[in-house]
Write a protein that holds these residues in place. Structure first.
Motif, short mmCIF file in Angstrom:
data_model
loop_
_atom_site.label_atom_id
_atom_site.label_comp_id
_atom_site.label_asym_id
_atom_site.label_seq_id
_atom_site.Cartn_x
_atom_site.Cartn_y
_atom_site.Cartn_z
N ALA A 49 0.83 -1.21 0.00
CA ALA A 49 0.00 0.00 0.00
C ALA A 49 0.87 1.26 0.00
O ALA A 49 0.58 2.23 -0.72
CB ALA A 49 -0.93 -0.01 1.20
N ALA A 50 1.95 1.26 0.79
CA ALA A 50 2.84 2.42 0.84
C ALA A 50 3.53 2.62 -0.51
O ALA A 50 3.71 3.75 -0.97
CB ALA A 50 3.87 2.24 1.94
N MET A 51 3.88 1.52 -1.15
CA MET A 51 4.54 1.62 -2.45
C MET A 51 3.59 2.18 -3.51
O MET A 51 3.98 2.98 -4.36
CB MET A 51 5.05 0.25 -2.87
CG MET A 51 5.95 0.27 -4.06
SD MET A 51 6.77 -1.31 -4.18
CE MET A 51 6.54 -1.66 -5.89
N LYS A 52 2.33 1.77 -3.47
CA LYS A 52 1.34 2.30 -4.40
C LYS A 52 1.19 3.81 -4.22
O LYS A 52 1.10 4.56 -5.19
CB LYS A 52 -0.01 1.62 -4.20
CG LYS A 52 -0.09 0.23 -4.78
CD LYS A 52 -1.46 -0.36 -4.56
CE LYS A 52 -1.56 -1.78 -5.06
NZ LYS A 52 -2.88 -2.37 -4.81
N LYS A 53 1.17 4.27 -2.97
CA LYS A 53 1.05 5.70 -2.71
C LYS A 53 2.26 6.46 -3.24
O LYS A 53 2.12 7.53 -3.84
CB LYS A 53 0.90 5.95 -1.21
CG LYS A 53 -0.45 5.56 -0.67
CD LYS A 53 -0.54 5.81 0.82
CE LYS A 53 -1.85 5.28 1.38
NZ LYS A 53 -1.92 5.43 2.85
N ARG A 54 3.46 5.91 -3.03
CA ARG A 54 4.67 6.57 -3.53
C ARG A 54 4.66 6.66 -5.05
O ARG A 54 5.06 7.68 -5.62
CB ARG A 54 5.92 5.82 -3.07
CG ARG A 54 6.30 6.07 -1.62
CD ARG A 54 7.69 5.57 -1.31
NE ARG A 54 7.88 4.16 -1.60
CZ ARG A 54 7.79 3.16 -0.73
NH1 ARG A 54 7.47 3.43 0.52
NH2 ARG A 54 8.02 1.92 -1.10
#
Length: 150
Positions: A49-54
């Motif tokens: 999820a954090a990677m998608k946001k980045r």
């Protein structure tokens, strides 16, 4: 005795589900869907999820900056780099031409004792060939610097 291992890991329709393949002691495989896995419980899901946001933030910044100052500087640098590359290409072939001329002239001098090709080459060594070699070396350094800047 039952062994279980995870083969695939996917977020099905944003609900946090994952696919688990388990193997019975007799060797038969069975698929089961484990649903409602909380992101706080599973660090891999939180990381995804954090990677998608980045990635979304990066894409939005690239869209904003596409017509900005960096793009104009990049275009100028690319144009200058293309010019230097073209100049180096022509310069390189000129140096190769003079090298072949020197080889033929030196061969004629040592084999035939004839200085017909070597004398004109020696006359243009200082005013023409040395500057060509200098431009070729300097251009190679400048081209390498442009490449590192990219």
């Amino acid at each position: 005795m039952r062994t279980c291992f995870v083969v695939g890991f996917t977020d099905l329709m944003g609900c946090g589900s994952r696919l688990q393949v388990s193997k019975n002691s007799c060797g038969k495989r069975r698929r089961s869907m484990i649903t409602a896995v909380d992101e706080e419980d599973d660090p891999m899901l939180a990381d995804i999820a954090a990677m998608k946001k980045r990635m979304e933030v990066k894409k939005s910044l690239e869209k904003k900056d596409s017509g900005g100052i960096r793009a104009k500087v990049g275009d100028a640098t690319t144009g200058m780099q293309d010019f230097v590359s073209t100049l180096l290409l022509y310069n390189f072939f000129a140096v190769i031409f003079f090298l072949v001329w020197l080889a033929i002239g030196a061969g004629m001098h040592f084999v035939l004792g004839n200085d017909t090709l070597l004398d004109p080459w020696l006359q243009i060594w200082t005013p023409l060939i040395q500057p060509l070699l200098g431009v070729l070396m300097l251009g190679t350094i400048v081209s390498g610097t442009f490449s590192k800047m990219r």
